[in-house]
Design a protein around this motif. Sequence first.
Motif, PDB file in Angstrom:
ATOM      1  N   PRO A  98      41.713  39.325  50.651  1.00  0.00           N
ATOM      2  CA  PRO A  98      40.521  40.615  49.974  1.00  0.00           C
ATOM      3  C   PRO A  98      41.127  41.455  49.940  1.00  0.00           C
ATOM      4  CG  PRO A  98      40.013  39.488  52.302  1.00  0.00           C
ATOM      5  CD  PRO A  98      41.227  38.505  52.002  1.00  0.00           C
ATOM      6  N   ILE A  99      42.054  41.541  48.854  1.00  0.00           N
ATOM      7  CA  ILE A  99      42.542  42.810  49.226  1.00  0.00           C
ATOM      8  C   ILE A  99      42.201  43.287  48.485  1.00  0.00           C
ATOM      9  CG2 ILE A  99      44.724  43.835  48.271  1.00  0.00           C
ATOM     10  CD1 ILE A  99      45.721  40.741  47.998  1.00  0.00           C
ATOM     11  N   ARG A 100      41.238  43.694  47.483  1.00  0.00           N
ATOM     12  CA  ARG A 100      40.352  45.111  46.946  1.00  0.00           C
ATOM     13  C   ARG A 100      39.027  45.444  47.630  1.00  0.00           C
ATOM     14  NH1 ARG A 100      35.260  43.785  45.832  1.00  0.00           N
ATOM     15  NH2 ARG A 100      35.655  41.991  44.850  1.00  0.00           N
ATOM     16  N   GLN A 101      38.575  44.231  48.605  1.00  0.00           N
ATOM     17  CA  GLN A 101      38.463  45.183  49.464  1.00  0.00           C
ATOM     18  C   GLN A 101      39.029  45.980  50.224  1.00  0.00           C
ATOM     19  OE1 GLN A 101      37.936  42.193  49.281  1.00  0.00           O
ATOM     20  NE2 GLN A 101      36.649  40.927  49.284  1.00  0.00           N
ATOM     21  N   GLY A 149      36.342  35.723  43.701  1.00  0.00           N
ATOM     22  CA  GLY A 149      34.693  35.731  44.499  1.00  0.00           C
ATOM     23  C   GLY A 149      35.139  36.090  46.069  1.00  0.00           C
ATOM     24  N   LEU A 150      35.232  35.695  46.419  1.00  0.00           N
ATOM     25  CA  LEU A 150      35.282  36.791  48.206  1.00  0.00           C
ATOM     26  C   LEU A 150      37.064  37.130  48.087  1.00  0.00           C
ATOM     27  CD1 LEU A 150      33.764  34.390  50.564  1.00  0.00           C
ATOM     28  CD2 LEU A 150      32.727  36.678  49.867  1.00  0.00           C
ATOM     29  N   ILE A 151      37.701  36.893  47.560  1.00  0.00           N
ATOM     30  CA  ILE A 151      39.093  37.167  47.284  1.00  0.00           C
ATOM     31  C   ILE A 151      39.356  37.080  45.902  1.00  0.00           C
ATOM     32  CG2 ILE A 151      39.447  35.362  49.743  1.00  0.00           C
ATOM     33  CD1 ILE A 151      41.137  33.552  47.696  1.00  0.00           C
ATOM     34  N   GLN A 152      40.797  37.447  46.371  1.00  0.00           N
ATOM     35  CA  GLN A 152      41.592  37.692  44.749  1.00  0.00           C
ATOM     36  C   GLN A 152      43.500  37.977  44.955  1.00  0.00           C
ATOM     37  OE1 GLN A 152      40.348  41.150  46.739  1.00  0.00           O
ATOM     38  NE2 GLN A 152      39.126  40.791  46.231  1.00  0.00           N
ATOM     39  N   ILE A 153      43.640  37.722  43.294  1.00  0.00           N
ATOM     40  CA  ILE A 153      45.043  36.596  43.710  1.00  0.00           C
ATOM     41  C   ILE A 153      45.676  38.327  43.498  1.00  0.00           C
ATOM     42  CG2 ILE A 153      46.178  35.786  42.090  1.00  0.00           C
ATOM     43  CD1 ILE A 153      44.867  33.310  42.064  1.00  0.00           C
ATOM     44  N   LEU A 154      46.485  38.563  43.691  1.00  0.00           N
ATOM     45  CA  LEU A 154      47.085  40.256  43.422  1.00  0.00           C
ATOM     46  C   LEU A 154      48.579  40.195  42.840  1.00  0.00           C
ATOM     47  CD1 LEU A 154      48.135  43.089  45.439  1.00  0.00           C
ATOM     48  CD2 LEU A 154      50.128  41.756  44.486  1.00  0.00           C
ATOM     49  N   GLN A 155      48.564  40.103  41.596  1.00  0.00           N
ATOM     50  CA  GLN A 155      49.704  40.106  41.061  1.00  0.00           C
ATOM     51  C   GLN A 155      50.681  41.439  40.362  1.00  0.00           C
ATOM     52  OE1 GLN A 155      50.336  38.456  36.669  1.00  0.00           O
ATOM     53  NE2 GLN A 155      51.342  37.330  37.309  1.00  0.00           N
ATOM     54  N   MET A 201      41.789  39.771  57.444  1.00  0.00           N
ATOM     55  CA  MET A 201      41.975  39.719  56.011  1.00  0.00           C
ATOM     56  C   MET A 201      42.609  38.178  55.837  1.00  0.00           C
ATOM     57  SD  MET A 201      42.967  42.050  54.188  1.00  0.00           S
ATOM     58  CE  MET A 201      44.108  41.910  53.444  1.00  0.00           C
ATOM     59  N   ALA A 202      42.474  37.372  56.757  1.00  0.00           N
ATOM     60  CA  ALA A 202      42.835  35.256  56.466  1.00  0.00           C
ATOM     61  C   ALA A 202      42.507  35.182  55.177  1.00  0.00           C
ATOM     62  CB  ALA A 202      40.992  34.958  57.429  1.00  0.00           C
ATOM     63  N   ALA A 203      43.909  34.955  54.419  1.00  0.00           N
ATOM     64  CA  ALA A 203      43.597  34.691  52.932  1.00  0.00           C
ATOM     65  C   ALA A 203      42.591  33.027  52.447  1.00  0.00           C
ATOM     66  CB  ALA A 203      45.049  33.953  52.311  1.00  0.00           C
ATOM     67  N   LEU A 204      41.322  33.445  52.840  1.00  0.00           N
ATOM     68  CA  LEU A 204      40.728  32.394  51.951  1.00  0.00           C
ATOM     69  C   LEU A 204      41.334  31.976  50.577  1.00  0.00           C
ATOM     70  CD1 LEU A 204      37.519  33.992  52.489  1.00  0.00           C
ATOM     71  CD2 LEU A 204      38.505  32.960  54.293  1.00  0.00           C
TER      72      LEU A 204
END
Length: 476
Positions: free
Chosen positions: A441-444, A388-394, A10-13
């Motif tokens: 990568p929260i969705r994953q 892309g590879l990550i998401q912003i969660l709101q 979960m390293a926040a890219l």
Amino acid sequence: MKTLPIAAAMAALATPAFAQHGPQAPWGRDVPASHRDRVYAAEQFSNTVSVTDPVDGTLLGVIRLGDPQPANFSPLYKGQVLVHGMGFSPDGRTLAVVSIGSNSVTFIDTATNAVKHTTYIGRSPHEAFFTPDGKEVWVTVRGEDYIAVLDPVTYQETARLKTPGGPGMTIFSPDGKYGYVCSSFNPELVVFDVARHAIVGRVAQPSPFCPNIAATPDGQQVWYTLKDVGKTVVIDAKPPFATMKVIDTGPITNHVNFARTAQGLFAYVTVGGTGEVQVFRTDSFAKVATIPVGRLPHGVWPSGDGKTVFVGMENDDALVRIDTATNQVTGKVAIGQAPQAIAYVAGAVPAGTGRENLQPLGVAGQATTLALGAGGKGATSVTLFDQGLIQILQASVTGLAPGQSYQLVLTDQADGTGTVEPLADFKTNPAGSAIVNASGPIRQVVQGQGATARHWLAIRAGTSAAPGAIVQRQMP
């Protein structure tokens, strides 16, 4: 915004119509909708401005002002971050777009969608509006304590007008005499004499956090919203600027604007926590409609003829169309990520197609939505904006105790038991709500993709040092 801290994997890219609350002539005259009009939205997670034809509800493309994450975690030398605020010139030829994260105002030609200039100003500006005569642009520098006054020809800062700390937004009286400035950090609204650049009025706000303010086109009232306590306030637009009404509208009350129908002049207020637009008469302040619109409605603006109100859906990446005669939703247009301020500009494209310099929506059109709640009832909406590879969660959090500490967490069991890993700490406002952000990568993880074990989002009371019970869980 907080980077996701979960192990290595979960390293926040924002009949005839008085169509605008902002300074656009002609006041009080019908402006029939046409394909020359445009609806613009400032989108803070895709760092775009979407451009929509309001007649047939078609997204024409986006003006890309910056890159998505994680590029913005490194030094930012080019492009804009957190595209958020928006105003436009009285002749409809220029947009002024504020980017909070890069401290900028970008001036865009509405006919060609080309960037004409970018001016960098103070810390975290919020909104920019032209004076009704078009001679100045007033930008509220919310991270400091002043309004930056810009020359719209040279784009240079010409003055700084001192305000209470954290000015949220300025709107002008239709005649250009007064500038009303609400505060996001102090419970005080100030009124400027525009010509003299001098404060001529002070009004107590019931709470400190005002994100949006609007003046009725007849010059009689000013309405402003209080996001922290879920209220909308009406004051007299003339001295001594007395408070006329305080209305309980609900958690995460966002923006307000006006439209006139055959039944009169009405205020439209977006209430993010309940996913609705509330409609009020401006004469009696009676609520006449509550319109469900979706996840976290934010910006709101009427068409040039007042027959339609457009609403930017922050957690749905969409524009919603409301028919003002019936107060019913009549359409929805997919746009960029997390729209904030929106603006309807009549006659924005006097000739040509108006499609120059536009790009496809691309990855900015991808998002995943979830809901958190308790007892089978949803209270909190969550959107994962794909970068892309990550998401912003709101997360648009509601339904919690006011003024308390909580954590947005990941759990490895659907019922909230087992291992709990915090994503973000937050404290609720007096309405028991909050806007909470994280990235990674929260969705994953919540979908259990690849070798990643499935996790669930939840909210627990307390802090990492003093954790409490799970109070909301991810719903099926």
